[in-house]
Motif scaffolding. Structure first.
Motif, PDB file in Angstrom:
ATOM      1  N   HIS A  32     -41.910 -15.145  88.807  1.00 48.31           N
ATOM      2  CA  HIS A  32     -41.031 -14.657  89.881  1.00 48.31           C
ATOM      3  C   HIS A  32     -41.469 -13.256  90.323  1.00 48.31           C
ATOM      4  N   ALA A  33     -40.792 -12.718  91.325  1.00 50.82           N
ATOM      5  CA  ALA A  33     -41.131 -11.389  91.839  1.00 50.82           C
ATOM      6  C   ALA A  33     -41.022 -10.335  90.727  1.00 50.82           C
ATOM      7  N   SER A  34     -41.888  -9.337  90.777  1.00 51.75           N
ATOM      8  CA  SER A  34     -41.863  -8.253  89.800  1.00 51.75           C
ATOM      9  C   SER A  34     -40.565  -7.476  89.897  1.00 51.75           C
ATOM     10  N   ARG A  35     -40.043  -7.075  88.737  1.00 49.64           N
ATOM     11  CA  ARG A  35     -38.813  -6.300  88.663  1.00 49.64           C
ATOM     12  C   ARG A  35     -38.677  -5.761  87.243  1.00 49.64           C
ATOM     13  N   VAL A  36     -37.689  -4.952  87.019  1.00 50.49           N
ATOM     14  CA  VAL A  36     -37.374  -4.463  85.680  1.00 50.49           C
ATOM     15  C   VAL A  36     -36.013  -5.020  85.313  1.00 50.49           C
ATOM     16  N   HIS A  37     -35.880  -5.513  84.100  1.00 53.03           N
ATOM     17  CA  HIS A  37     -34.564  -5.970  83.646  1.00 53.03           C
ATOM     18  C   HIS A  37     -34.286  -5.390  82.268  1.00 53.03           C
ATOM     19  N   LEU A  38     -33.023  -5.357  81.916  1.00 51.78           N
ATOM     20  CA  LEU A  38     -32.657  -4.865  80.592  1.00 51.78           C
ATOM     21  C   LEU A  38     -32.232  -6.023  79.711  1.00 51.78           C
ATOM     22  N   LYS A  72     -24.001 -17.083  83.654  1.00 49.29           N
ATOM     23  CA  LYS A  72     -25.166 -17.578  82.930  1.00 49.29           C
ATOM     24  C   LYS A  72     -26.109 -18.244  83.924  1.00 49.29           C
ATOM     25  N   ILE A  73     -27.375 -17.892  83.829  1.00 48.81           N
ATOM     26  CA  ILE A  73     -28.400 -18.518  84.663  1.00 48.81           C
ATOM     27  C   ILE A  73     -29.094 -19.623  83.884  1.00 48.81           C
ATOM     28  N   GLY A  74     -29.383 -19.355  82.606  1.00 46.43           N
ATOM     29  CA  GLY A  74     -30.023 -20.374  81.787  1.00 46.43           C
ATOM     30  C   GLY A  74     -30.331 -19.866  80.391  1.00 46.43           C
ATOM     31  N   PRO A 123     -22.423  -9.352  88.349  1.00 40.69           N
ATOM     32  CA  PRO A 123     -21.744  -9.626  89.622  1.00 40.69           C
ATOM     33  C   PRO A 123     -22.460  -8.987  90.816  1.00 40.69           C
ATOM     34  N   THR A 124     -23.252  -7.956  90.551  1.00 44.30           N
ATOM     35  CA  THR A 124     -23.978  -7.253  91.611  1.00 44.30           C
ATOM     36  C   THR A 124     -25.396  -7.778  91.797  1.00 44.30           C
ATOM     37  N   GLY A 125     -25.761  -8.864  91.094  1.00 45.66           N
ATOM     38  CA  GLY A 125     -27.027  -9.540  91.332  1.00 45.66           C
ATOM     39  C   GLY A 125     -28.170  -9.227  90.385  1.00 45.66           C
ATOM     40  N   GLN A 126     -28.057  -8.205  89.541  1.00 50.50           N
ATOM     41  CA  GLN A 126     -29.149  -7.891  88.621  1.00 50.50           C
ATOM     42  C   GLN A 126     -29.229  -8.918  87.507  1.00 50.50           C
ATOM     43  N   ARG A 127     -30.430  -9.336  87.194  1.00 51.61           N
ATOM     44  CA  ARG A 127     -30.650 -10.235  86.067  1.00 51.61           C
ATOM     45  C   ARG A 127     -30.831  -9.410  84.798  1.00 51.61           C
TER      46      ARG A 127
END
Length: 127
Positions: free
Chosen positions: A64-70, A91-93, A104-108
């Protein structure tokens, strides 16, 4: 059931075919040495060492697109995911051993199993 959780660290998701180059860039940018260039033995992760506060920081090769997650670590991954759902996350998976979730604000972000590290702050205790 009572459980504990805390911030585990940050994962730098890189949409790349060259994990070594991505890890080299982020190593230089963050001033952190690559401690394990093939964390997990799958060619998907490069883990940095000596991150501030004992946090887990790694580069991950993704589609997927590059990003930073915690990552949030918990001694009961399912209980923590349920607590976060009650706060509005979804839950996404379930992947391997952890939940991928969305705020709720969209961050994974991910809920992962707790690593016991005495250098870290004590985890939060939840009812």
């Amino acid at each position: 059931m009572a459980h504990r959780s805390r911030l585990a660290g940050f994962i730098i998701d890189c949409q790349t075919g060259d994990l070594d180059s991505a890890a080299a860039f982020w190593s230089a940018a963050l001033g952190l040495a690559v401690a394990d260039p093939d964390s997990g033995g799958t060619g998907q992760y490069a883990q940095f060492g000596d991150a501030p506060g004992g946090l887990h920081v790694e580069v991950q090769k993704v589609d997927h697109a590059s990003r930073v997650h915690l990552d949030i670590e918990a001694d009961d991954v399912d209980a923590e995911a349920a607590r976060l759902e009650a706060l509005g996350a979804k839950k996404i998976g379930f992947v391997k051993r952890w939940w991928v979730m969305e705020a709720p604000t969209g961050q994974r972000f991910c809920v992962v199993a707790m690593r016991h590290d005495n250098r870290r702050e004590p985890p939060n205790q939840w009812p």
